[in-house]
Design a protein around this motif. Structure first.
Motif, PDB file in Angstrom:
ATOM      1  N   LYS A  66      56.589 -10.291  16.794  1.00  0.00           N
ATOM      2  CA  LYS A  66      55.303 -10.187  16.086  1.00  0.00           C
ATOM      3  C   LYS A  66      55.339  -9.069  15.047  1.00  0.00           C
ATOM      4  O   LYS A  66      54.304  -8.548  14.652  1.00  0.00           O
ATOM      5  N   GLY A  67      56.561  -8.684  14.658  1.00  0.00           N
ATOM      6  CA  GLY A  67      56.708  -7.646  13.645  1.00  0.00           C
ATOM      7  C   GLY A  67      56.802  -6.258  14.234  1.00  0.00           C
ATOM      8  O   GLY A  67      56.610  -6.060  15.428  1.00  0.00           O
ATOM      9  N   GLY A  68      57.115  -5.318  13.362  1.00  0.00           N
ATOM     10  CA  GLY A  68      57.208  -3.932  13.796  1.00  0.00           C
ATOM     11  C   GLY A  68      58.610  -3.531  14.209  1.00  0.00           C
ATOM     12  O   GLY A  68      59.570  -4.296  14.041  1.00  0.00           O
ATOM     13  N   GLU A  69      58.715  -2.357  14.757  1.00  0.00           N
ATOM     14  CA  GLU A  69      60.002  -1.744  15.036  1.00  0.00           C
ATOM     15  C   GLU A  69      60.227  -1.693  16.543  1.00  0.00           C
ATOM     16  O   GLU A  69      59.304  -1.436  17.304  1.00  0.00           O
ATOM     17  N   GLU A  70      61.480  -1.974  16.948  1.00  0.00           N
ATOM     18  CA  GLU A  70      61.805  -1.883  18.367  1.00  0.00           C
ATOM     19  C   GLU A  70      62.220  -0.442  18.681  1.00  0.00           C
ATOM     20  O   GLU A  70      63.087   0.116  18.014  1.00  0.00           O
ATOM     21  N   ILE A  71      61.597   0.129  19.676  1.00  0.00           N
ATOM     22  CA  ILE A  71      61.897   1.520  20.028  1.00  0.00           C
ATOM     23  C   ILE A  71      62.359   1.601  21.477  1.00  0.00           C
ATOM     24  O   ILE A  71      61.696   1.107  22.378  1.00  0.00           O
ATOM     25  N   GLU A  72      63.552   2.213  21.639  1.00  0.00           N
ATOM     26  CA  GLU A  72      64.145   2.318  22.978  1.00  0.00           C
ATOM     27  C   GLU A  72      63.980   3.725  23.532  1.00  0.00           C
ATOM     28  O   GLU A  72      64.139   4.713  22.818  1.00  0.00           O
ATOM     29  N   GLU A  73      63.713   3.775  24.818  1.00  0.00           N
ATOM     30  CA  GLU A  73      63.541   5.073  25.469  1.00  0.00           C
ATOM     31  C   GLU A  73      64.802   5.931  25.363  1.00  0.00           C
ATOM     32  O   GLU A  73      64.721   7.138  25.147  1.00  0.00           O
ATOM     33  N   ARG A  74      65.989   5.321  25.519  1.00  0.00           N
ATOM     34  CA  ARG A  74      67.216   6.131  25.526  1.00  0.00           C
ATOM     35  C   ARG A  74      67.358   6.949  24.249  1.00  0.00           C
ATOM     36  O   ARG A  74      67.888   8.051  24.268  1.00  0.00           O
ATOM     37  N   GLN A  75      66.883   6.380  23.103  1.00  0.00           N
ATOM     38  CA  GLN A  75      66.964   7.107  21.835  1.00  0.00           C
ATOM     39  C   GLN A  75      65.979   8.272  21.816  1.00  0.00           C
ATOM     40  O   GLN A  75      66.320   9.369  21.374  1.00  0.00           O
ATOM     41  N   LEU A  76      64.763   8.042  22.312  1.00  0.00           N
ATOM     42  CA  LEU A  76      63.762   9.122  22.352  1.00  0.00           C
ATOM     43  C   LEU A  76      64.249  10.257  23.256  1.00  0.00           C
ATOM     44  O   LEU A  76      64.110  11.442  22.930  1.00  0.00           O
ATOM     45  N   ASN A  77      64.832   9.879  24.407  1.00  0.00           N
ATOM     46  CA  ASN A  77      65.366  10.888  25.333  1.00  0.00           C
ATOM     47  C   ASN A  77      66.448  11.713  24.651  1.00  0.00           C
ATOM     48  O   ASN A  77      66.502  12.938  24.799  1.00  0.00           O
ATOM     49  N   LEU A  78      67.301  10.990  23.914  1.00  0.00           N
ATOM     50  CA  LEU A  78      68.410  11.661  23.227  1.00  0.00           C
ATOM     51  C   LEU A  78      67.883  12.601  22.127  1.00  0.00           C
ATOM     52  O   LEU A  78      68.380  13.720  21.969  1.00  0.00           O
ATOM     53  N   ASN A  79      66.862  12.143  21.380  1.00  0.00           N
ATOM     54  CA  ASN A  79      66.295  12.967  20.301  1.00  0.00           C
ATOM     55  C   ASN A  79      65.822  14.317  20.823  1.00  0.00           C
ATOM     56  O   ASN A  79      66.168  15.372  20.280  1.00  0.00           O
ATOM     57  N   VAL A  80      65.027  14.284  21.888  1.00  0.00           N
ATOM     58  CA  VAL A  80      64.504  15.540  22.440  1.00  0.00           C
ATOM     59  C   VAL A  80      65.639  16.370  23.027  1.00  0.00           C
ATOM     60  O   VAL A  80      65.701  17.590  22.832  1.00  0.00           O
ATOM     61  N   SER A  81      66.567  15.694  23.727  1.00  0.00           N
ATOM     62  CA  SER A  81      67.676  16.409  24.373  1.00  0.00           C
ATOM     63  C   SER A  81      68.544  17.145  23.357  1.00  0.00           C
ATOM     64  O   SER A  81      68.948  18.290  23.581  1.00  0.00           O
ATOM     65  N   MET A  82      68.838  16.484  22.219  1.00  0.00           N
ATOM     66  CA  MET A  82      69.661  17.123  21.186  1.00  0.00           C
ATOM     67  C   MET A  82      68.944  18.343  20.611  1.00  0.00           C
ATOM     68  O   MET A  82      69.557  19.394  20.407  1.00  0.00           O
ATOM     69  N   ALA A  83      67.636  18.187  20.350  1.00  0.00           N
ATOM     70  CA  ALA A  83      66.856  19.312  19.816  1.00  0.00           C
ATOM     71  C   ALA A  83      66.815  20.449  20.846  1.00  0.00           C
ATOM     72  O   ALA A  83      66.944  21.631  20.499  1.00  0.00           O
TER      73      ALA A  83
END
Ligand SMILES: [Zn+2]
Length: 459
Positions: A236-253
């Motif tokens: 139905k449109g939009g962007e697919e967002i995965e938890e593993r990427q969000l976890n990685l983003n915060v972890s790297m920061a």
């Protein structure tokens, strides 16, 4: 003439230096001798034949807990637990139970409390019981009783967290002096071995498991799969967002910020391709202990479990271990609220304090489980917590589930482990919160870093 002046000049410079060096060496030798003599004098002060029994000792995170019992002679009382060498003396708070002249003690009922190993001086200290008596003139005199190892453990070592580019190594060793058993804490400055770290970060999920997945448009959110698990993607449109990427983003920061403060930090994964084992060496439940880290921070993002739409649930949930005080957890929550602009979750299941959760196995779960003989209701459900904490958190995985996890957790019976925390930083299926998560990873990372710094300062 000129040569002679030169010689004189050299003598005038060199001679004082030599004398200074010799003097320094002599001073150092005397100092060493005095220290050794003092230690000997202290060991000679120990009462013969009466020792306290140390029945258990466990390191969890930055704290050590000691249990034991002893009986004092008739005219001796007011005992204290101290680390001493006769010169330096550190009293260790304890909970003491007395029955006439017999005592049992435990340094804390909480696994994350007790002797703080981060603040000991660089000296040789002995763990002893110091008690009071009176001489003939009715003056108070002190008596020192050594301790004997009645536990199933032997020597241990601990590396302090990196501070100002420095670390101490604490070697806890059982010895004897004349026939008296001794427990020595040798604390020395050291350089961290290559494979030893301060903190492990475990960004949840991995190359084989994306965690929660949502589809997000500018004003809506929906599940890429239905309640039966049929996957349609973001059709139905939009962007697919995965938890593993969000976890990685915060972890790297988080890693970057901790490293800028001087900590040595390792991660169970640094990309989304790697498969992270659970119990194998350097796995999500083993790396913190494989690297002798003091803390294991597992980073996750939450979902309501209700498919198809914008969830009303939002906010942070911090999952903690059994038998812990919530000092560190509360600071982490406060700092996260402030830095990330979020609130605590209103979820009441498993809640133990505002934003703090303890998920134990329920009787219902145990009854359904294939491995019920290994589990009971004081065990934490999350293996990231239960298995990381070793004996403190009742870790159990000895490889009994050969089919799914053939490698046992090498640290399940360890009495020297990291202190684990599991963050569910926010709800991915709440649109407002997901936007905050996507735009504000620095805020989340700062909250955790500030929390750690504040906690360590107050401890
Ligand atoms: Zn997760």
């Amino acid at each position: 003439m000129k040569k002679k002046t030169k010689m004189k000049k050299i003598i005038r410079i060199i001679l004082p230096i030599c004398i200074a060096i010799l003097f320094g060496l002599a001073l150092f030798g005397t100092f060493k001798f005095i220290t050794r003599e003092k230690e000997k004098t202290f060991l000679e002060k120990l009462e013969p034949d009466i020792y306290a029994n140390i029945t258990n000792y466990v390191i969890y995170g930055i704290h050590m807990n000691i249990e034991g019992n002893f009986t004092l002679p008739e005219n001796v009382g007011n005992p204290k637990l101290v680390l001493s060498n006769g010169k330096t003396e550190i009293e260790i708070p304890w909970e003491l139970e007395q029955e006439e002249n017999s005592y049992t003690f435990d340094t804390s009922k909480y696994i994350n409390e007790g002797l703080n190993l981060e603040k000991l001086p660089e000296e040789d200290l002995y763990l002893v019981i110091k008690a009071e008596s009176e001489n003939e003139k009715n003056e108070t005199i002190y008596k020192y009783y050594s301790v004997e190892n009645k536990s199933s453990y032997d020597k241990m070592e601990y590396y302090t967290l990196t501070k100002n580019n420095k670390n101490d190594k604490i070697e806890m060793e059982w010895n004897t002096y004349e026939e008296c058993p001794t427990w020595r804490f040798r604390i020395k400055e050291t350089k961290l071995p290559e494979n030893v770290y301060d903190i492990t970060i475990d960004p949840g999920h991995d190359g084989t498991d994306p965690g929660k997945v949502v589809c997000m448009t500018s004003n809506s959110i929906y599940d890429p799969q239905d309640e039966y698990g049929n996957y349609y993607g973001c059709n139905k449109g939009g962007e697919e967002i995965e938890e593993r990427q969000l976890n990685l983003n915060v972890s790297m920061a988080l890693k970057e910020k901790l490293e800028s403060l001087g900590y040595k930090v390792t991660m169970t994964r640094t990309d989304n391709e790697k498969r992270v084992e659970i119990y194998e060496p350097m796995g999500s439940a083993t790396m913190a202990n494989d690297t002798k880290s003091k803390f294991n921070l597992a980073i996750h993002h939450n979902s309501s479990g209700i498919s198809g739409g914008d969830a009303t649930l939002k906010g942070i949930e911090l999952y903690v271990a059994n038998d812990t005080n919530f000092d560190f957890a509360k600071i982490l929550i406060n700092e996260l609220e402030e830095s990330a602009g979020i609130t605590t979750s209103p979820k009441t299941k498993y809640i133990v304090d505002d934003g703090i959760y303890q998920r134990f196995f329920t009787q219902e779960e145990i009854d359904q489980d294939d491995y019920k003989q290994y589990k009971n209701t004081n065990m934490i459900w999350y293996y990231y917590i239960r298995e990381v904490g070793g004996v403190s958190t009742h870790a159990i995985y000895n490889g009994y589930d050969q089919e799914n996890y053939p490698h046992p957790n090498d640290h399940y019976h360890s009495n020297n482990t990291a202190e684990p925390y599991l963050f569910e930083l926010g709800y991915m299926d709440n649109l407002a919160e997901l936007k905050n998560i996507l735009n504000n990873k620095e805020g989340y990372a700062n909250g955790i870093v500030n929390g750690l710094q504040k906690y360590l300062e107050q401890e």
